[in-house]
Design a protein around this motif. Sequence first.
Motif, PDB file in Angstrom:
ATOM      1  N   UNK A  64      44.785-100.576 -13.071  1.00  0.00           N
ATOM      2  CA  UNK A  64      45.982-100.833 -13.770  1.00  0.00           C
ATOM      3  C   UNK A  64      47.153-100.516 -13.134  1.00  0.00           C
ATOM      4  N   UNK A  65      47.132 -99.121 -12.525  1.00  0.00           N
ATOM      5  CA  UNK A  65      48.244 -98.716 -11.758  1.00  0.00           C
ATOM      6  C   UNK A  65      48.598 -99.580 -10.347  1.00  0.00           C
ATOM      7  N   UNK A  66      47.571 -99.828  -9.768  1.00  0.00           N
ATOM      8  CA  UNK A  66      47.752-100.746  -8.621  1.00  0.00           C
ATOM      9  C   UNK A  66      48.324-102.134  -9.050  1.00  0.00           C
ATOM     10  N   UNK A  67      47.819-102.672 -10.016  1.00  0.00           N
ATOM     11  CA  UNK A  67      48.525-104.056 -10.456  1.00  0.00           C
ATOM     12  C   UNK A  67      49.998-103.870 -10.766  1.00  0.00           C
ATOM     13  N   UNK A  68      50.547-102.706 -11.673  1.00  0.00           N
ATOM     14  CA  UNK A  68      51.781-102.398 -11.943  1.00  0.00           C
ATOM     15  C   UNK A  68      52.541-102.376 -10.871  1.00  0.00           C
ATOM     16  N   UNK A  69      52.383-101.747  -9.550  1.00  0.00           N
ATOM     17  CA  UNK A  69      52.875-101.234  -8.434  1.00  0.00           C
ATOM     18  C   UNK A  69      52.919-102.834  -7.944  1.00  0.00           C
ATOM     19  N   UNK A 122      56.745-104.373  -6.899  1.00  0.00           N
ATOM     20  CA  UNK A 122      57.221-104.598  -5.549  1.00  0.00           C
ATOM     21  C   UNK A 122      57.049-106.168  -5.284  1.00  0.00           C
ATOM     22  N   UNK A 123      56.589-106.910  -6.190  1.00  0.00           N
ATOM     23  CA  UNK A 123      56.679-108.379  -5.966  1.00  0.00           C
ATOM     24  C   UNK A 123      55.324-108.960  -4.874  1.00  0.00           C
ATOM     25  N   UNK A 124      54.419-107.958  -5.079  1.00  0.00           N
ATOM     26  CA  UNK A 124      53.185-108.499  -4.178  1.00  0.00           C
ATOM     27  C   UNK A 124      52.308-109.302  -5.160  1.00  0.00           C
ATOM     28  N   UNK A 125      52.697-110.649  -5.585  1.00  0.00           N
ATOM     29  CA  UNK A 125      51.801-111.439  -6.429  1.00  0.00           C
ATOM     30  C   UNK A 125      50.563-111.845  -5.653  1.00  0.00           C
ATOM     31  N   UNK A 157      63.090-105.879 -13.219  1.00  0.00           N
ATOM     32  CA  UNK A 157      62.930-104.689 -12.400  1.00  0.00           C
ATOM     33  C   UNK A 157      62.116-103.903 -13.220  1.00  0.00           C
ATOM     34  N   UNK A 158      60.910-103.581 -12.879  1.00  0.00           N
ATOM     35  CA  UNK A 158      59.893-102.740 -13.354  1.00  0.00           C
ATOM     36  C   UNK A 158      60.269-101.275 -13.041  1.00  0.00           C
ATOM     37  N   UNK A 159      60.495-100.581 -14.056  1.00  0.00           N
ATOM     38  CA  UNK A 159      60.870 -99.123 -13.701  1.00  0.00           C
ATOM     39  C   UNK A 159      59.983 -97.976 -14.335  1.00  0.00           C
ATOM     40  N   UNK A 198      45.220 -99.210 -21.900  1.00  0.00           N
ATOM     41  CA  UNK A 198      46.369 -99.424 -23.128  1.00  0.00           C
ATOM     42  C   UNK A 198      47.442 -98.951 -22.388  1.00  0.00           C
ATOM     43  N   UNK A 199      48.751 -99.459 -22.158  1.00  0.00           N
ATOM     44  CA  UNK A 199      49.826 -98.979 -21.300  1.00  0.00           C
ATOM     45  C   UNK A 199      51.141 -99.351 -21.862  1.00  0.00           C
TER      46      UNK A 199
END
Length: 86
Positions: free
Chosen positions: A1-6, A10-13, A36-38, A51-52
């Motif tokens: 989950x954290x890697x997908x959020x990151x 950064x726009x790494x679709x 912009x994700x914060x 769940x996040x």
Amino acid sequence: MRSRYAAYAVGATDYVFRTWHPRTRPADLAPDPALTWTGLTVLDAGPDWVEFAASYERAGAPGALHERSRFERRGGRWVYVDGVVG
């Protein structure tokens, strides 16, 4: 989950695409240039779900996405299947 959020942040679709189950992923993953994700807070997790709450800003206004995401093992890796927003 954290890697997908990151990746989203950064726009790494390409990474988001590779970590999404082919059965459920959309054809287009173009990022929203006004968003912009914060921040990310993992609220709870089980063996195949997370769940996040993810915070963002769009056009200077803050917002949040709350989701319970479901994942599945595929080819030895976890991939995102779907989620319930709420």
